[in-house]
Write an enzyme that holds these catalytic residues in place. Structure first.
Site, PDB file in Angstrom:
ATOM      1  N   GLU A   1      50.904  41.391  41.323  1.00  0.00           N
ATOM      2  CA  GLU A   1      50.777  39.985  41.748  1.00  0.00           C
ATOM      3  C   GLU A   1      50.990  39.136  40.500  1.00  0.00           C
ATOM      4  OE1 GLU A   1      46.700  40.047  43.013  1.00  0.00           O
ATOM      5  OE2 GLU A   1      45.969  40.213  40.961  1.00  0.00           O
TER       6      GLU A   1
ATOM      7  N   SER B   1      46.575  41.278  33.287  1.00  0.00           N
ATOM      8  CA  SER B   1      46.138  40.146  34.128  1.00  0.00           C
ATOM      9  C   SER B   1      46.243  38.814  33.396  1.00  0.00           C
ATOM     10  CB  SER B   1      44.684  40.371  34.564  1.00  0.00           C
ATOM     11  OG  SER B   1      43.846  40.432  33.409  1.00  0.00           O
TER      12      SER B   1
ATOM     13  N   HIS C   1      44.561  46.639  20.382  1.00  0.00           N
ATOM     14  CA  HIS C   1      43.110  46.670  20.585  1.00  0.00           C
ATOM     15  C   HIS C   1      42.502  47.999  20.170  1.00  0.00           C
ATOM     16  CE1 HIS C   1      43.411  43.238  23.765  1.00  0.00           C
ATOM     17  NE2 HIS C   1      43.493  42.810  22.527  1.00  0.00           N
TER      18      HIS C   1
ATOM     19  N   ASN D   1      54.075  43.229  37.698  1.00  0.00           N
ATOM     20  CA  ASN D   1      52.681  43.275  38.124  1.00  0.00           C
ATOM     21  C   ASN D   1      52.653  43.440  39.643  1.00  0.00           C
ATOM     22  OD1 ASN D   1      49.850  42.645  38.520  1.00  0.00           O
ATOM     23  ND2 ASN D   1      49.893  41.769  36.463  1.00  0.00           N
TER      24      ASN D   1
ATOM     25  N   TYR E   1      32.643  54.838  25.894  1.00  0.00           N
ATOM     26  CA  TYR E   1      33.949  55.258  25.368  1.00  0.00           C
ATOM     27  C   TYR E   1      34.137  56.772  25.451  1.00  0.00           C
ATOM     28  CZ  TYR E   1      35.112  50.521  24.208  1.00  0.00           C
ATOM     29  OH  TYR E   1      35.417  49.189  24.331  1.00  0.00           O
TER      30      TYR E   1
ATOM     31  N   ASP F   1      44.232  54.083  25.697  1.00  0.00           N
ATOM     32  CA  ASP F   1      44.565  55.485  26.011  1.00  0.00           C
ATOM     33  C   ASP F   1      45.830  55.871  25.239  1.00  0.00           C
ATOM     34  OD1 ASP F   1      45.729  53.976  28.985  1.00  0.00           O
ATOM     35  OD2 ASP F   1      47.077  54.906  27.537  1.00  0.00           O
TER      36      ASP F   1
HETATM   37  C1  BV8 Z   1      39.894  37.265  19.219  1.00  0.00           C
HETATM   38  C2  BV8 Z   1      38.791  46.678  24.170  1.00  0.00           C
HETATM   39  C3  BV8 Z   1      39.586  35.895  17.369  1.00  0.00           C
HETATM   40  C4  BV8 Z   1      39.424  47.974  24.391  1.00  0.00           C
HETATM   41  C5  BV8 Z   1      39.299  44.495  24.991  1.00  0.00           C
HETATM   42  C6  BV8 Z   1      38.505  31.003  25.405  1.00  0.00           C
HETATM   43  C7  BV8 Z   1      39.868  30.816  25.482  1.00  0.00           C
HETATM   44  C8  BV8 Z   1      40.741  31.697  24.880  1.00  0.00           C
HETATM   45  C9  BV8 Z   1      40.262  32.810  24.196  1.00  0.00           C
HETATM   46  C10 BV8 Z   1      38.917  32.996  24.146  1.00  0.00           C
HETATM   47  C11 BV8 Z   1      38.022  32.120  24.733  1.00  0.00           C
HETATM   48  N1  BV8 Z   1      36.776  32.584  24.503  1.00  0.00           N
HETATM   49  C12 BV8 Z   1      36.845  33.738  23.787  1.00  0.00           C
HETATM   50  C13 BV8 Z   1      38.133  33.984  23.557  1.00  0.00           C
HETATM   51  C14 BV8 Z   1      38.687  35.099  22.811  1.00  0.00           C
HETATM   52  C15 BV8 Z   1      38.641  36.377  23.618  1.00  0.00           C
HETATM   53  C16 BV8 Z   1      39.182  36.192  25.009  1.00  0.00           C
HETATM   54  O1  BV8 Z   1      40.386  36.149  25.200  1.00  0.00           O
HETATM   55  N2  BV8 Z   1      38.285  36.069  25.987  1.00  0.00           N
HETATM   56  C17 BV8 Z   1      38.744  35.865  27.348  1.00  0.00           C
HETATM   57  C18 BV8 Z   1      37.949  36.747  28.293  1.00  0.00           C
HETATM   58  C19 BV8 Z   1      38.637  34.389  27.674  1.00  0.00           C
HETATM   59  N3  BV8 Z   1      39.502  37.279  22.900  1.00  0.00           N
HETATM   60  C20 BV8 Z   1      38.986  37.983  21.879  1.00  0.00           C
HETATM   61  O2  BV8 Z   1      37.821  37.982  21.552  1.00  0.00           O
HETATM   62  C21 BV8 Z   1      39.999  38.781  21.074  1.00  0.00           C
HETATM   63  N4  BV8 Z   1      39.775  38.499  19.685  1.00  0.00           N
HETATM   64  O3  BV8 Z   1      40.235  36.305  19.887  1.00  0.00           O
HETATM   65  O4  BV8 Z   1      39.588  37.205  17.919  1.00  0.00           O
HETATM   66  C22 BV8 Z   1      39.223  36.004  15.961  1.00  0.00           C
HETATM   67  C23 BV8 Z   1      39.724  35.048  15.111  1.00  0.00           C
HETATM   68  C24 BV8 Z   1      39.391  35.125  13.786  1.00  0.00           C
HETATM   69  C25 BV8 Z   1      38.578  36.148  13.320  1.00  0.00           C
HETATM   70  C26 BV8 Z   1      38.077  37.112  14.199  1.00  0.00           C
HETATM   71  C27 BV8 Z   1      38.399  37.037  15.529  1.00  0.00           C
HETATM   72  C28 BV8 Z   1      39.812  40.276  21.263  1.00  0.00           C
HETATM   73  C29 BV8 Z   1      40.236  40.658  22.641  1.00  0.00           C
HETATM   74  C30 BV8 Z   1      40.175  42.172  22.785  1.00  0.00           C
HETATM   75  C31 BV8 Z   1      38.961  42.555  23.542  1.00  0.00           C
HETATM   76  N5  BV8 Z   1      38.993  43.996  23.832  1.00  0.00           N
HETATM   77  N6  BV8 Z   1      39.190  45.794  25.233  1.00  0.00           N
HETATM   78  C32 BV8 Z   1      38.930  48.610  25.637  1.00  0.00           C
HETATM   79  O5  BV8 Z   1      37.714  48.754  25.774  1.00  0.00           O
HETATM   80  O6  BV8 Z   1      39.795  48.967  26.455  1.00  0.00           O
HETATM   81  S1  BV8 Z   1      39.832  43.505  26.252  1.00  0.00           S
HETATM   82  C33 BV8 Z   1      40.313  44.455  27.608  1.00  0.00           C
HETATM   83  O7  BV8 Z   1      40.684  43.560  28.648  1.00  0.00           O
HETATM   84  C34 BV8 Z   1      41.585  45.230  27.358  1.00  0.00           C
HETATM   85  O8  BV8 Z   1      41.739  45.678  26.065  1.00  0.00           O
HETATM   86  C35 BV8 Z   1      42.681  44.284  27.721  1.00  0.00           C
HETATM   87  O9  BV8 Z   1      43.225  43.717  26.578  1.00  0.00           O
HETATM   88  C36 BV8 Z   1      41.993  43.183  28.407  1.00  0.00           C
HETATM   89  C37 BV8 Z   1      42.749  42.731  29.611  1.00  0.00           C
HETATM   90  O10 BV8 Z   1      42.848  43.767  30.470  1.00  0.00           O
HETATM   91  P1  BV8 Z   1      44.246  44.091  31.192  1.00  0.00           P
HETATM   92  O11 BV8 Z   1      44.926  45.129  30.386  1.00  0.00           O
HETATM   93  O12 BV8 Z   1      45.017  42.859  31.498  1.00  0.00           O
HETATM   94  O13 BV8 Z   1      43.674  44.750  32.503  1.00  0.00           O
HETATM   95  P2  BV8 Z   1      43.112  44.027  33.801  1.00  0.00           P
HETATM   96  O14 BV8 Z   1      42.297  45.009  34.555  1.00  0.00           O
HETATM   97  O15 BV8 Z   1      42.529  42.703  33.436  1.00  0.00           O
HETATM   98  O16 BV8 Z   1      44.448  43.720  34.620  1.00  0.00           O
HETATM   99  C38 BV8 Z   1      45.247  44.805  35.097  1.00  0.00           C
HETATM  100  C39 BV8 Z   1      46.510  44.191  35.656  1.00  0.00           C
HETATM  101  O17 BV8 Z   1      47.376  45.240  36.080  1.00  0.00           O
HETATM  102  C40 BV8 Z   1      46.255  43.316  36.865  1.00  0.00           C
HETATM  103  O18 BV8 Z   1      47.006  42.116  36.722  1.00  0.00           O
HETATM  104  C41 BV8 Z   1      46.787  44.146  38.034  1.00  0.00           C
HETATM  105  O19 BV8 Z   1      47.360  43.333  39.057  1.00  0.00           O
HETATM  106  C42 BV8 Z   1      47.861  44.963  37.365  1.00  0.00           C
HETATM  107  N7  BV8 Z   1      48.121  46.265  37.991  1.00  0.00           N
HETATM  108  C43 BV8 Z   1      47.214  47.136  38.515  1.00  0.00           C
HETATM  109  N8  BV8 Z   1      47.856  48.241  38.966  1.00  0.00           N
HETATM  110  C44 BV8 Z   1      49.178  48.067  38.703  1.00  0.00           C
HETATM  111  C45 BV8 Z   1      49.353  46.815  38.084  1.00  0.00           C
HETATM  112  N9  BV8 Z   1      50.560  46.345  37.711  1.00  0.00           N
HETATM  113  C46 BV8 Z   1      51.635  47.136  37.967  1.00  0.00           C
HETATM  114  N10 BV8 Z   1      51.545  48.352  38.546  1.00  0.00           N
HETATM  115  C47 BV8 Z   1      50.343  48.838  38.933  1.00  0.00           C
HETATM  116  N11 BV8 Z   1      50.286  50.047  39.541  1.00  0.00           N
END
Ligand code: BV8
Length: 230
Positions: free
Chosen positions: A200, A174, A106, A198, A53, A91
């Site tokens: 895509e 995503s 988050h 997005n 971080y 950020d």
């Molecule tokens: C919770 C910390 C419950 C900050 C992050 C099974 C099914 C469903 C859910 C779950 C499951 N198993 C576990 C879970 C829960 C879990 C989860 O969802 N897991 C997933 C992986 C399956 N979720 C959690 O644990 C959450 N908490 O559920 O709590 C609970 C209930 C009761 C009591 C207590 C708890 C917590 C989730 C938060 C985790 N922290 N980050 C940091 O370090 O930054 S996650 C991290 O990834 C980010 O914070 C962000 O949220 C996440 C997704 O990232 P994106 O922002 O989407 O970025 P990514 O790179 O993936 O995609 C970028 C996109 O931009 C792409 O689509 C790309 O095409 C596009 N792009 C790129 N360039 C451009 C663009 N678009 C336009 N223009 C451009 N130029």
């Protein structure tokens, strides 16, 4: 007076120079999620997490908001209805771009949290594990960031906004992480028109009524310009 609720992800900061999570050269290509974005990873090796971080805090401080951030701030200032931004990003580019009504669901790089007494204070640029908590003096400092398995912030308030949305927009996410990825379903249930910006279609792309494919700095600016022109 249409209420617009906007969810943003790492993609809105990409053109400012902040790497996303899931791109080939993204954060998950260099770090294992379980090591740096889980409470277990912090317990196992807090220094590795703080360094992860510290690196991102320094990077965020070295870049600027891009046209998409500024367009959302202009929309909030000039649109006659309420505009709310919910960001998954940690950020501060939305703040620096001028957005006021902003939720960091988050957490944020600018926040520090004591893992023992849960006291919160403004984060130093570089965190060290021996830093004592200003309140309980235990050396248990962590970033005030929501990790996997932890509850995102202000969820009740966020769901209220989603149920009141006339337009729900997702920009640069995503659709892999819940509960954020489930917001489009909530908004649709409440009758909102839904648009995904997005490069895509995202993992939940099929749930959106409309798609604007392209870089957010262009597509969001164009969208805001024509919303404000009507
Ligand atoms: C919770 C910390 C419950 C900050 C992050 C099974 C099914 C469903 C859910 C779950 C499951 N198993 C576990 C879970 C829960 C879990 C989860 O969802 N897991 C997933 C992986 C399956 N979720 C959690 O644990 C959450 N908490 O559920 O709590 C609970 C209930 C009761 C009591 C207590 C708890 C917590 C989730 C938060 C985790 N922290 N980050 C940091 O370090 O930054 S996650 C991290 O990834 C980010 O914070 C962000 O949220 C996440 C997704 O990232 P994106 O922002 O989407 O970025 P990514 O790179 O993936 O995609 C970028 C996109 O931009 C792409 O689509 C790309 O095409 C596009 N792009 C790129 N360039 C451009 C663009 N678009 C336009 N223009 C451009 N130029």
């Amino acid at each position: 007076m249409t209420k617009i609720v906007i969810l943003t992800g790492a993609g809105i900061s990409a053109e400012s120079g902040i790497e996303t999570f899931r791109a080939e050269d993204g954060l998950w290509a260099k770090h294992r999620v379980e090591d740096v974005v889980t409470p277990e990873g912090y317990q196992r090796d807090p220094k590795r997490v703080l360094d992860f971080y510290n690196e991102r805090r320094a990077q965020a401080a070295s870049v600027e908001p891009n046209a998409a951030h500024f367009a959302l701030a202009r929309l909030e200032a000039e649109h006659d209805g309420e505009v709310v931004v919910i960001t998954q990003n940690v950020d501060d580019l939305h703040e620096r771009g001028g957005t006021q009504a902003l939720y960091h669901m988050h957490g944020a790089l600018s926040g520090a949290l004591c893992a023992v007494c849960h006291h919160r204070w403004p984060a130093p640029m570089q965190m060290a594990i021996e830093d004592p908590c200003p309140s309980c003096e235990t050396p248990a400092t962590r970033p005030d960031i929501v990790w996997f398995g932890e509850m995102p912030y202000e969820m009740d308030t966020l769901f209220d906004h989603l149920t009141q949305a006339d337009i729900f927009v997702a920009i640069g996410t995503s659709g892999n992480v819940y509960p954020a990825a489930g917001f489009v379903a909530e908004a649709r249930k409440a009758g909102a028109h839904t648009i995904e910006f997005n490069l895509e279609k995202s993992a939940v792309g099929n749930q959106f009524a409309e798609h604007r494919i392209g870089p957010a700095s262009q597509t969001v600016t164009d969208w805001v310009n024509n919303i404000l022109a009507t």
